[in-house]
Design a protein around this motif. Structure first.
Motif, PDB file in Angstrom:
ATOM      1  N   MET A 197      12.903  -5.508   3.243  1.00  0.00           N
ATOM      2  CA  MET A 197      12.332  -7.012   3.925  1.00  0.00           C
ATOM      3  C   MET A 197      11.862  -8.298   3.090  1.00  0.00           C
ATOM      4  O   MET A 197      11.744  -8.999   3.951  1.00  0.00           O
ATOM      5  N   GLY A 198      11.268  -8.026   2.436  1.00  0.00           N
ATOM      6  CA  GLY A 198       9.993  -8.632   1.497  1.00  0.00           C
ATOM      7  C   GLY A 198       8.946  -9.124   2.289  1.00  0.00           C
ATOM      8  O   GLY A 198       8.376  -8.349   3.269  1.00  0.00           O
ATOM      9  N   PRO A 199       8.023 -10.092   1.517  1.00  0.00           N
ATOM     10  CA  PRO A 199       6.155  -9.751   2.356  1.00  0.00           C
ATOM     11  C   PRO A 199       6.279 -10.790   2.801  1.00  0.00           C
ATOM     12  O   PRO A 199       5.447 -10.520   3.315  1.00  0.00           O
ATOM     13  N   GLU A 200       7.299 -11.211   3.321  1.00  0.00           N
ATOM     14  CA  GLU A 200       6.859 -12.627   4.188  1.00  0.00           C
ATOM     15  C   GLU A 200       6.651 -11.850   5.766  1.00  0.00           C
ATOM     16  O   GLU A 200       6.646 -12.083   7.062  1.00  0.00           O
ATOM     17  N   VAL A 201       7.774 -10.382   6.129  1.00  0.00           N
ATOM     18  CA  VAL A 201       7.987  -9.363   7.039  1.00  0.00           C
ATOM     19  C   VAL A 201       6.823  -8.493   7.692  1.00  0.00           C
ATOM     20  O   VAL A 201       6.941  -7.751   6.974  1.00  0.00           O
ATOM     21  N   THR A 202       6.197  -8.983   8.502  1.00  0.00           N
ATOM     22  CA  THR A 202       5.458  -7.966   8.699  1.00  0.00           C
ATOM     23  C   THR A 202       5.731  -7.074   9.434  1.00  0.00           C
ATOM     24  O   THR A 202       6.518  -7.156  10.717  1.00  0.00           O
ATOM     25  N   LEU A 203       5.741  -5.793   8.859  1.00  0.00           N
ATOM     26  CA  LEU A 203       5.740  -4.600   9.369  1.00  0.00           C
ATOM     27  C   LEU A 203       5.015  -3.713  11.150  1.00  0.00           C
ATOM     28  O   LEU A 203       4.235  -3.330  10.154  1.00  0.00           O
ATOM     29  N   ILE A 204       5.467  -3.750  12.251  1.00  0.00           N
ATOM     30  CA  ILE A 204       5.214  -3.100  13.733  1.00  0.00           C
ATOM     31  C   ILE A 204       4.789  -1.196  13.622  1.00  0.00           C
ATOM     32  O   ILE A 204       6.137  -0.997  13.274  1.00  0.00           O
ATOM     33  N   SER A 205       4.209  -0.737  13.263  1.00  0.00           N
ATOM     34  CA  SER A 205       4.568   0.380  13.235  1.00  0.00           C
ATOM     35  C   SER A 205       3.915   0.925  14.649  1.00  0.00           C
ATOM     36  O   SER A 205       2.788   0.672  15.141  1.00  0.00           O
ATOM     37  N   SER A 206       4.845   1.770  15.724  1.00  0.00           N
ATOM     38  CA  SER A 206       4.779   1.623  16.735  1.00  0.00           C
ATOM     39  C   SER A 206       4.110   2.975  16.806  1.00  0.00           C
ATOM     40  O   SER A 206       2.940   3.028  17.492  1.00  0.00           O
ATOM     41  N   ALA A 207       4.093   3.881  15.933  1.00  0.00           N
ATOM     42  CA  ALA A 207       2.818   5.521  15.815  1.00  0.00           C
ATOM     43  C   ALA A 207       1.971   4.768  15.867  1.00  0.00           C
ATOM     44  O   ALA A 207       0.737   4.682  16.617  1.00  0.00           O
ATOM     45  N   GLU A 208       1.567   3.227  14.721  1.00  0.00           N
ATOM     46  CA  GLU A 208      -0.448   3.138  14.800  1.00  0.00           C
ATOM     47  C   GLU A 208      -1.277   2.337  15.739  1.00  0.00           C
ATOM     48  O   GLU A 208      -1.660   2.296  16.142  1.00  0.00           O
ATOM     49  N   GLU A 209       0.158   1.725  16.425  1.00  0.00           N
ATOM     50  CA  GLU A 209       0.162   0.657  17.842  1.00  0.00           C
ATOM     51  C   GLU A 209      -0.183   1.873  19.294  1.00  0.00           C
ATOM     52  O   GLU A 209      -0.789   1.571  19.986  1.00  0.00           O
ATOM     53  N   THR A 210       0.526   2.752  19.152  1.00  0.00           N
ATOM     54  CA  THR A 210       0.363   3.484  20.362  1.00  0.00           C
ATOM     55  C   THR A 210      -1.237   5.094  20.301  1.00  0.00           C
ATOM     56  O   THR A 210      -1.619   4.820  21.804  1.00  0.00           O
ATOM     57  N   ALA A 211      -1.344   5.007  18.757  1.00  0.00           N
ATOM     58  CA  ALA A 211      -2.730   5.644  18.961  1.00  0.00           C
ATOM     59  C   ALA A 211      -3.785   4.844  19.326  1.00  0.00           C
ATOM     60  O   ALA A 211      -4.558   5.718  20.199  1.00  0.00           O
ATOM     61  N   ARG A 212      -3.731   3.491  18.885  1.00  0.00           N
ATOM     62  CA  ARG A 212      -4.845   2.689  19.546  1.00  0.00           C
ATOM     63  C   ARG A 212      -4.716   2.141  20.908  1.00  0.00           C
ATOM     64  O   ARG A 212      -5.634   2.754  21.299  1.00  0.00           O
ATOM     65  N   GLU A 213      -3.617   2.371  21.871  1.00  0.00           N
ATOM     66  CA  GLU A 213      -3.405   2.550  23.250  1.00  0.00           C
ATOM     67  C   GLU A 213      -3.472   3.340  23.798  1.00  0.00           C
ATOM     68  O   GLU A 213      -4.616   4.204  24.873  1.00  0.00           O
ATOM     69  N   ILE A 214      -3.580   4.876  22.738  1.00  0.00           N
ATOM     70  CA  ILE A 214      -4.337   6.179  22.956  1.00  0.00           C
ATOM     71  C   ILE A 214      -5.620   6.430  23.941  1.00  0.00           C
ATOM     72  O   ILE A 214      -5.986   6.550  24.469  1.00  0.00           O
ATOM     73  N   SER A 215      -6.044   5.304  22.969  1.00  0.00           N
ATOM     74  CA  SER A 215      -8.058   4.930  22.665  1.00  0.00           C
ATOM     75  C   SER A 215      -7.777   4.321  24.270  1.00  0.00           C
ATOM     76  O   SER A 215      -8.636   4.380  24.463  1.00  0.00           O
ATOM     77  N   THR A 216      -7.485   2.917  24.230  1.00  0.00           N
ATOM     78  CA  THR A 216      -7.584   2.463  24.985  1.00  0.00           C
ATOM     79  C   THR A 216      -7.701   3.343  26.880  1.00  0.00           C
ATOM     80  O   THR A 216      -8.248   3.359  27.256  1.00  0.00           O
ATOM     81  N   ILE A 217      -6.249   3.815  26.886  1.00  0.00           N
ATOM     82  CA  ILE A 217      -6.293   4.293  28.342  1.00  0.00           C
ATOM     83  C   ILE A 217      -7.665   5.762  28.009  1.00  0.00           C
ATOM     84  O   ILE A 217      -7.865   5.288  29.235  1.00  0.00           O
TER      85      ILE A 217
END
Lengths: 269, 269
Positions: A197-217
């Motif tokens: 995809m190249g460096p201009e596109v940020t990849l969003i990992s649902s894994a990383e983000e989900t871990a963080r929402e687990i922490s929030t909840i």
């Protein structure tokens, strides 16, 4: 006894969520279930995936977990709301966390999503993104060839690179500034997807983000494990545990014990 | 009528949270209260800050908001739990979101925190970080000179740069890989702080992270505004509205109406 976070997936994909939970919430105990006998879920019909998901949730509930994490986008898309309605503990899916991270990240309001056929067909990401930020343009593409590569442990081969290039050919023409890895298997392929995809596109990992929402909840519900707790995780899979164990140990970088589960219900496989 | 998210701060600092809510949740209506007559809160005692915070919460509750956001680290440190216990709607502070983002970001487990005297003295960040990830080393420093610069609108002057350099002198010697801007005023100074700390240190804005947690909690409570809602925000401040309006319009990049609030309770100012 420490109450666990129960994580389920069609196979090894949810390990990307488990690894992030271990990193971001090192005191939390995990009970993981990979339905390796019936992977992949992506090409299956919604009704079938929902049935499998309910069955695994019932299996996991016997351990008295404090939270259920549906660490599979396909299962989240078809079963999250139903499971949430019938289970008395918090249930977290992987779609909304990824959508929220993309909304935070994008500056040009053009977001790409890749996932299994089931996830893309459900339009779950479009709905999650548009519900919150209607101005966002969403471009989605099913990549059915990627999960089988991960379940076979082929993360960085020439063949994998070729398959990823083919799968993303059309998406590369679109000027998105972030791409949601809308399948928990895909973080295993982050390196190759990032190069393609190249460096201009940020990849969003649902894994990383989900871990963080687990922490929030957990925090907001007052359910965080107390300081000093040393968790012992448990892993179950429905298929041959050898490949699962090999991939899991490499990915998690630690020795684990895997218990094979043989479904006793005759109509299951 | 659309139910609002009520955001409060000692002054203009909480506008960094408001701006992120506008960006990440463009359909949500905001009611903002800046206690500019009594800013800064940082040097005040805990009991006084808690009393002010309760008072503003009571003022905001008359508008029937769906959520209260304490967009001030000093007030979060001393009053979040009390407010949460007495108010029947979700109450979000700014400390845990920043702590969670730092846990997700750090790779070397060494995290810096800057904040007001009140915030640093409370050890609220250490507690939030250590509760979740006890292995993290936390280095904190009070920077009392920064809030007055922001309240005067001095974001990028020579004087500001000098004050920031002085305030961060000791922290720069410590090999942290992320620094929590533990005061909602500090994102106004992100550029200068980033230059002074250097590119190896990721700055964590509690504002950005709090907006995201607001999104998470609203979603899990089924309280997100419905698609197509066009919000009209409302701003209140307790001091002279001119400086507040000028800073707010520059920061938010839009025209706003500010309503001055004169406290009627005699012992208030």
């Amino acid at each position: 006894m420490q109450q666990a976070i129960a994580i389920l997936d069609s196979g090894v994909g949810g390990l990307t969520v488990a690894k992030e939970v271990m990193r971001q919430l090192p005191q939390e105990k995990i009970i993981y279930f990979g339905d390796t006998a019936r992977t992949p879920y992506g090409p299956r019909g919604a009704e079938e995936v929902a049935r499998f998901t309910h069955q695994i949730v019932d299996y996991l509930l016997q351990f008295g977990p404090k939270m259920i994490v549906i660490a599979c986008n396909t299962a989240t898309a078809v079963a999250l709301e139903e499971i949430r309605a019938r289970v008395p503990i918090p249930v977290i899916g992987v779609i909304h966390p990824g959508a929220r991270a993309a909304i935070k990240t994008t500056r040009n309001q053009m977001v790409g999503v890749i996932g299994t056929e089931g996830t893309i067909r459900s339009h779950a990401y479009e709905q999650a993104l548009r519900q919150i930020a209607p101005q966002i343009e969403v471009v989605s593409r099913a990549c059915p060839s990627l999960v089988p590569l991960v379940e076979k442990g082929e993360f960085r081969t020439e063949h994998t690179r070729h398959v990823v290039e083919e799968s993303l050919r059309e998406l590369r023409l679109i000027p998105m500034d972030c791409l949601i890895l809308g399948c928990t298997h895909y973080p295993f392929l982050t390196e190759v997807i990032g190069e393609v995809m190249g460096p201009e596109v940020t990849l969003i990992s649902s894994a990383e983000e989900t871990a963080r929402e687990i922490s929030t909840i957990l925090y907001h519900k007052g359910l965080l494990a107390s300081t000093g707790t040393m968790p012992v995780h448990q892993f179950f899979c429905s298929g041959d545990p050898r490949m699962f164990k090999s991939i899991a140990q490499t990915w998690l970088n630690e020795q684990i014990k895997v218990t094979p589960v043989v479904w006793r219900v005759p109509n299951i496989i």
